[in-house]
Design a protein around this motif. Structure first.
Motif, PDB file in Angstrom:
ATOM      1  N   SER A 273       0.826  -1.211   0.000  1.00 58.61           N
ATOM      2  CA  SER A 273       0.000   0.000   0.000  1.00 58.61           C
ATOM      3  C   SER A 273       0.857   1.256   0.000  1.00 58.61           C
ATOM      4  O   SER A 273       0.530   2.248  -0.660  1.00 58.61           O
ATOM      5  N   GLN A 274       1.961   1.222   0.728  1.00 57.57           N
ATOM      6  CA  GLN A 274       2.850   2.374   0.744  1.00 57.57           C
ATOM      7  C   GLN A 274       3.472   2.611  -0.629  1.00 57.57           C
ATOM      8  O   GLN A 274       3.607   3.751  -1.061  1.00 57.57           O
ATOM      9  N   ARG A 276       2.081   1.711  -3.477  1.00 52.98           N
ATOM     10  CA  ARG A 276       0.982   2.153  -4.345  1.00 52.98           C
ATOM     11  C   ARG A 276       0.594   3.609  -4.076  1.00 52.98           C
ATOM     12  O   ARG A 276       0.092   4.290  -4.970  1.00 52.98           O
ATOM     13  N   SER A 277       0.821   4.068  -2.851  1.00 52.34           N
ATOM     14  CA  SER A 277       0.493   5.465  -2.544  1.00 52.34           C
ATOM     15  C   SER A 277       1.442   6.433  -3.236  1.00 52.34           C
ATOM     16  O   SER A 277       1.128   7.605  -3.421  1.00 52.34           O
TER      17      SER A 277
END
Length: 537
Positions: A273-274, A276-277
């Motif tokens: 997620s990091q 993808r952010s």
């Protein structure tokens, strides 16, 4: 780019091999084959099948696979030269993982009715142990035995004392395999008390056939009731020596039953997620460049006498290792790519300077100095330590748990590449194929080696063109590897199916032929359009 391009891996031996890329037309110029002949052959075959089976087969996928080479669209003139999407295979949506049990598949024998208890002691790092766990389930089924949850290796180089339930979800493992093999957490106390002798321990030869287990292990199991198999890694034949039911069982274990514990999954997905952010697409690079790994390889990486002395001392740990020629190993493509070489290859393939990299690795020999050229090529460079310092601190003594987190991020990446063809590279390559053929790049080290040695003698455009030529067939396309030509964990061909033939494709083809598509008898080269070739195959 100029600085990174001229940066050298000092002292790497030069090799005179050259990359060759030959293109072959799918038909013979001396004996041209018309599409009328092929269509007629298909109709004739259909008639024969209808005659013997009493019905007409409507799934044209069967015919395309039997009558046309499955790699047809890679051999078409011009198709090999077509520029590919470096982020995703256009054919990936045509394939899917298929490992369901067959209609005649027998249910697992109960613990009470089984031939005894099978204890397994795995060996190596996380992914090497994973191969042992997978095969342990298959061997238990072959022997009609009850499998005890495998014991992980606590004594290897990594010195990780994690148990099975620290890394894998035990409850899920047992329940998911209930129809295949009965799995228990331990041998019942009453069974252990009833035994006159301790469990019999033995080590089977690597890549043993099922017959070996039936002839050599089963009689002991029946007599002693509990048998332990030690150093259990790659102890079962891994290519096409097993029947399809057992190969599919391997896939069910690997891709479904072996699930990491929730805390490890949560942390891995948090890192994804990091990433993808910060970016829509990212590459995961698995770097095996630890001192022990380099010493074992017998290769030389340009560090002079200091490197030779340090790696030479580590190499003494393995008394049986033969003397190896560093340049000979490089010619054979057996030397892991340096971080710099990985970066050069990715840039040559077309990945831009602003591409985000997640780098999965252990201790890098040479530290930051070794990694600096890769950082210059890809400044958006991240590791698990950079993304989750506090969460990782409790896990630092456990190399297998750290490897599990890297595994999750690498699996979720848009592109995956490893600098050597080790256990993690193979296991992840197979999983990514099974889960939808996400782009997985295998460096063609044997052909790339001469390019890396002579890169300062050519301009960037020439180097990039030659790298792309060397990497044809190593970019993770679905049909790159023929079934049975690769290690099963890397290419689980028995567990990958192709979607049914799309309705209306032949009509589209006929329309294009009638509208002026030239055939092989014409004076100009005949090429089936790539998009249509993909549909037909």
């Amino acid at each position: 780019m100029a600085k990174a391009w001229t940066s050298s891996t000092n002292g790497v031996l030069r090799i005179s091999a050259h990359c060759n890329n030959k293109h072959h037309l799918w038909y013979s110029k001396k004996r041209p084959i018309s599409w009328q002949f092929i269509c007629g052959l298909m109709l004739f075959s259909l008639g024969l099948i209808s005659l013997f089976t009493g019905h007409v087969t409507s799934d044209l996928e069967w015919y395309s696979q039997k009558l046309v080479n499955r790699s047809f669209h890679y051999k078409l003139g011009g198709v090999n030269r077509a520029q590919i999407d470096i982020w995703k295979s256009k054919d990936s949506n045509l394939y899917y993982g298929c490992s369901d049990r067959g209609p005649g598949y027998a249910c697992a024998v109960s613990e009470k009715s089984s031939n005894g208890y099978l204890l397994i002691a795995t060996s190596g790092g996380l992914n090497q142990q994973r191969t042992g766990i997978i095969d342990a389930v298959v061997v238990a089924r072959i022997l009609n035995a009850t499998l005890v949850v495998p014991e992980l290796d606590h004594n290897s180089f990594w010195k990780d004392d994690s148990d099975f339930d620290n890394i894998f979800d035990v409850g899920w493992f047992i329940s998911n395999l209930a129809k295949d093999v009965t799995v228990v957490k331990r041998v019942p106390d009453k069974v252990m008390r009833s035994m006159e002798k301790p469990p019999y321990s033995m080590r089977v030869p690597r890549k043993s056939e099922p017959e070996y287990y039936v002839e050599q292990v089963l009689p002991i199991l029946l007599k002693r009731r509990v048998v332990q198999l030690t150093k259990f890694d790659y102890r079962l034949a891994s290519y096409n020596n097993l029947n399809e039911d057992l190969q599919k069982l391997r896939c069910r274990v690997n891709y479904h039953a072996l699930r990491f514990t929730q805390p490890l999954l949560d942390l891995g997905h948090k890192l994804v997620s990091q990433m993808r952010s910060m970016t829509k697409l990212f590459i995961a690079v698995h770097l095996r460049f630890e001192p022990d790994m380099l010493a074992f390889s017998g290769c030389y990486y340009g560090g002079g006498d200091k490197e030779r002395k340090e790696l030479g001392e580590i190499r003494k740990r393995w008394a049986t290792l033969p003397d190896l020629s560093p340049d000979g190993e490089r010619k054979r493509g057996k030397c892991p790519l340096t971080p710099h070489e990985v970066g050069l290859m990715l840039r040559a393939l077309g990945f831009e300077n602003n591409t985000y990299l997640y780098v999965a690795s252990g201790e890098i020999y040479g530290g930051e100095e070794t990694l600096q050229p890769l950082r210059e090529l890809f400044p958006n460079f991240y590791t698990k330590e950079m993304l989750a310092t506090e969460e990782l601190n409790p896990l630092l003594p456990f190399s297998s748990r750290l490897a599990a987190i890297d595994y999750v991020v690498c699996d979720e990446s848009d592109v995956f590449i490893a600098n050597n063809n080790g256990n993690m590279a193979k296991i992840l390559a197979g999983r990514r194929r099974y889960m939808g053929h996400k782009r997985t790049i295998r460096p063609n080290a044997k052909k790339l080696s001469s390019l890396f040695m002579s890169r300062n003698k050519m301009d960037w455009s020439t180097f990039a063109r030659k790298v792309k030529s060397c990497q044809r067939g190593f970019m993770g396309e679905p049909e790159e590897i023929r079934p049975g030509r690769s290690e099963f964990h890397e290419f689980p061909s028995s567990c990958i199916c192709r979607k049914p033939f799309k309705k209306g494709v032949l009509d589209s083809f006929d329309k294009q032929v009638s509208s002026g598509l030239e055939g092989p008898n014409s004076s100009s080269t005949w090429e089936l359009p790539v998009s249509l070739a993909r549909e037909i195959i």
